[in-house]
Scaffold this motif. Structure first.
Motif, PDB file in Angstrom:
ATOM      1  N   PHE A  17       0.802  -1.219   0.000  1.00  0.00           N
ATOM      2  CA  PHE A  17       0.000   0.000   0.000  1.00  0.00           C
ATOM      3  C   PHE A  17       0.838   1.275   0.000  1.00  0.00           C
ATOM      4  CE2 PHE A  17       0.776   0.107   4.569  1.00  0.00           C
ATOM      5  CZ  PHE A  17       0.718   1.466   4.881  1.00  0.00           C
ATOM      6  N   GLN A  18       2.065   1.218   0.527  1.00  0.00           N
ATOM      7  CA  GLN A  18       2.855   2.451   0.631  1.00  0.00           C
ATOM      8  C   GLN A  18       3.626   2.807  -0.630  1.00  0.00           C
ATOM      9  OE1 GLN A  18       3.160  -0.322   2.607  1.00  0.00           O
ATOM     10  NE2 GLN A  18       5.240  -0.552   3.402  1.00  0.00           N
ATOM     11  N   TYR A  19       3.813   1.859  -1.541  1.00  0.00           N
ATOM     12  CA  TYR A  19       4.557   2.169  -2.764  1.00  0.00           C
ATOM     13  C   TYR A  19       4.408   1.032  -3.766  1.00  0.00           C
ATOM     14  CZ  TYR A  19       7.906  -0.600  -0.064  1.00  0.00           C
ATOM     15  OH  TYR A  19       8.485  -1.570   0.726  1.00  0.00           O
ATOM     16  N   SER A  20       4.742   1.325  -5.017  1.00  0.00           N
ATOM     17  CA  SER A  20       4.842   0.292  -6.043  1.00  0.00           C
ATOM     18  C   SER A  20       6.316  -0.088  -6.180  1.00  0.00           C
ATOM     19  CB  SER A  20       4.302   0.803  -7.384  1.00  0.00           C
ATOM     20  OG  SER A  20       5.208   1.706  -7.990  1.00  0.00           O
ATOM     21  N   SER A  21       6.580  -1.141  -6.935  1.00  0.00           N
ATOM     22  CA  SER A  21       7.966  -1.584  -7.124  1.00  0.00           C
ATOM     23  C   SER A  21       8.650  -0.896  -8.293  1.00  0.00           C
ATOM     24  CB  SER A  21       8.014  -3.104  -7.318  1.00  0.00           C
ATOM     25  OG  SER A  21       7.662  -3.771  -6.126  1.00  0.00           O
ATOM     26  N   GLY A  22       7.913  -0.086  -9.037  1.00  0.00           N
ATOM     27  CA  GLY A  22       8.514   0.634 -10.141  1.00  0.00           C
ATOM     28  C   GLY A  22       7.459   1.271 -11.018  1.00  0.00           C
ATOM     29  N   ALA A  23       7.874   2.285 -11.780  1.00  0.00           N
ATOM     30  CA  ALA A  23       6.968   2.995 -12.685  1.00  0.00           C
ATOM     31  C   ALA A  23       7.690   3.246 -14.004  1.00  0.00           C
ATOM     32  CB  ALA A  23       6.516   4.314 -12.073  1.00  0.00           C
ATOM     33  N   ALA A  24       6.983   3.062 -15.124  1.00  0.00           N
ATOM     34  CA  ALA A  24       7.550   3.279 -16.455  1.00  0.00           C
ATOM     35  C   ALA A  24       6.588   4.117 -17.284  1.00  0.00           C
ATOM     36  CB  ALA A  24       7.817   1.943 -17.150  1.00  0.00           C
ATOM     37  N   ALA A  25       7.113   5.141 -17.941  1.00  0.00           N
ATOM     38  CA  ALA A  25       6.286   6.057 -18.723  1.00  0.00           C
ATOM     39  C   ALA A  25       5.650   5.359 -19.917  1.00  0.00           C
ATOM     40  CB  ALA A  25       7.118   7.240 -19.192  1.00  0.00           C
ATOM     41  N   ASP A  26       4.421   5.759 -20.227  1.00  0.00           N
ATOM     42  CA  ASP A  26       3.739   5.264 -21.420  1.00  0.00           C
ATOM     43  C   ASP A  26       4.372   5.858 -22.674  1.00  0.00           C
ATOM     44  OD1 ASP A  26       1.934   3.873 -19.843  1.00  0.00           O
ATOM     45  OD2 ASP A  26       0.386   5.434 -19.948  1.00  0.00           O
ATOM     46  N   ALA A  27       4.052   5.290 -23.832  1.00  0.00           N
ATOM     47  CA  ALA A  27       4.506   5.840 -25.106  1.00  0.00           C
ATOM     48  C   ALA A  27       4.012   7.276 -25.239  1.00  0.00           C
ATOM     49  CB  ALA A  27       3.982   4.985 -26.254  1.00  0.00           C
ATOM     50  N   GLY A  28       4.891   8.152 -25.699  1.00  0.00           N
ATOM     51  CA  GLY A  28       4.549   9.562 -25.829  1.00  0.00           C
ATOM     52  C   GLY A  28       4.839  10.360 -24.576  1.00  0.00           C
ATOM     53  N   PHE A  29       5.363   9.699 -23.551  1.00  0.00           N
ATOM     54  CA  PHE A  29       5.691  10.366 -22.290  1.00  0.00           C
ATOM     55  C   PHE A  29       7.075   9.913 -21.825  1.00  0.00           C
ATOM     56  CE2 PHE A  29       1.157  10.405 -22.635  1.00  0.00           C
ATOM     57  CZ  PHE A  29       0.781  11.640 -22.127  1.00  0.00           C
ATOM     58  N   GLU A  30       7.687  10.731 -20.990  1.00  0.00           N
ATOM     59  CA  GLU A  30       8.976  10.382 -20.404  1.00  0.00           C
ATOM     60  C   GLU A  30       8.966  10.732 -18.923  1.00  0.00           C
ATOM     61  OE1 GLU A  30      12.372  12.696 -21.570  1.00  0.00           O
ATOM     62  OE2 GLU A  30      11.209  14.558 -21.707  1.00  0.00           O
ATOM     63  N   VAL A  31       9.857  10.103 -18.175  1.00  0.00           N
ATOM     64  CA  VAL A  31      10.023  10.412 -16.753  1.00  0.00           C
ATOM     65  C   VAL A  31      11.056  11.516 -16.608  1.00  0.00           C
ATOM     66  CG1 VAL A  31      10.788   9.546 -14.515  1.00  0.00           C
ATOM     67  CG2 VAL A  31       9.405   8.081 -16.014  1.00  0.00           C
ATOM     68  N   GLU A  32      10.714  12.525 -15.856  1.00  0.00           N
ATOM     69  CA  GLU A  32      11.674  13.561 -15.471  1.00  0.00           C
ATOM     70  C   GLU A  32      11.944  13.416 -13.970  1.00  0.00           C
ATOM     71  OE1 GLU A  32      11.543  18.336 -14.702  1.00  0.00           O
ATOM     72  OE2 GLU A  32      11.280  17.684 -16.786  1.00  0.00           O
ATOM     73  N   ARG A  33      13.211  13.443 -13.586  1.00  0.00           N
ATOM     74  CA  ARG A  33      13.598  13.372 -12.174  1.00  0.00           C
ATOM     75  C   ARG A  33      14.050  14.747 -11.703  1.00  0.00           C
ATOM     76  NH1 ARG A  33      18.623  12.307  -9.350  1.00  0.00           N
ATOM     77  NH2 ARG A  33      18.296  11.234  -7.341  1.00  0.00           N
TER      78      ARG A  33
END
Length: 247
Positions: A17-33
């Motif tokens: 419940f406190q977090y997922s094990s990872g996240a990946a952007a869909d096509a057409g999107f990117e992750v910004e840190r």
């Protein structure tokens, strides 16, 4: 198996419940840190995160990962209480439905000069892109097996810091990173960064358990910090993120 989170334009690996094990952007999107120049306490950090995401023209549900810093390792009960407080804001933002949480996370405790209270060190969100290059964040994981039971029951080689035990702890954690990468169809060769969190000297096992497996392909960032629960000794996370800034 991954799940879709259309409201944030990413998919995630369901966990607890406190977090997922990872996240990946869909096509057409990117992750910004985005890393904060100094850690921000939770309330202030959430407010700053919301402003940054909205200024980028994105909804708060684009929030997909964060990196926390805490004053010291929690007891098992203390960690549960902290997590119950943390997810309240995620629920208000439309990210947490009371059971499933798509946001990946790490939460570690600096051994020297820790924050006075739990704080944000960095966060990630999805934004539109014309690039076809994938991007993702794999959540922090320590040497504790999944499943029922207390942490002492699940920690690999509990309270054992012998050379063989240390090798097993690191190997277990690296293999968990590989399992999570595999859920998205990735491997170490796809990562742009990997981070290690421990106050112990892991160099005796670094060559075989990290470098030879490809975990250090982009170098390795060592944070002199403890995992978030007492008696955990080693944690890792990794990512593929092409856009990273400091604010």
């Amino acid at each position: 198996m991954t799940s879709d989170f259309p409201a944030g334009n990413y998919r995630f690996i369901p966990a607890v419940f406190q977090y997922s094990s990872g996240a990946a952007a869909d096509a057409g999107f990117e992750v910004e840190r985005v890393r904060f120049d100094r850690p921000l306490p939770l309330a202030e950090g959430f407010a700053r995160i919301a402003r940054h995401i909205q200024a980028a023209g994105r909804p708060r549900t684009a929030f997909c990962a964060c990196e926390l810093r805490s004053p010291a390792a929690f007891s098992e009960d203390g960690f549960r209480a902290f997590n119950q407080h943390y997810v309240k804001t995620l629920a208000e933002w439309g990210l947490f439905d009371g059971t499933i949480n798509p946001v990946a996370r790490s939460n570690v405790c600096p051994e020297i000069d820790p924050p006075a209270e739990p704080s944000f060190y960095a966060f990630s969100f999805t934004r539109t892109t014309s690039s076809t290059t994938p991007s993702f964040v794999i959540a922090g994981s320590a040497e504790a097996r999944d499943g029922p039971g207390s942490y002492p029951e699940r920690i690999v080689r509990y309270r054992d810091l012998s050379p063989q035990a240390w090798k097993e702890k690191v190997r277990f954690t690296v293999e968990e990173m590989e399992r999570r990468l595999g859920e998205f169809g990735f491997e170490w060769s796809d990562t742009t960064a990997a981070q290690v969190y421990t106050v112990h000297d892991f160099h005796p096992v670094m060559t075989d358990e990290l470098v030879r497996r490809g975990a250090a392909r982009s170098g390795l960032t060592w944070h002199f910090a403890r995992p978030p629960v007492v008696d955990l000794e080693y944690e890792m996370d990794c990512r593929r993120v092409l856009r990273e800034i400091v604010i």
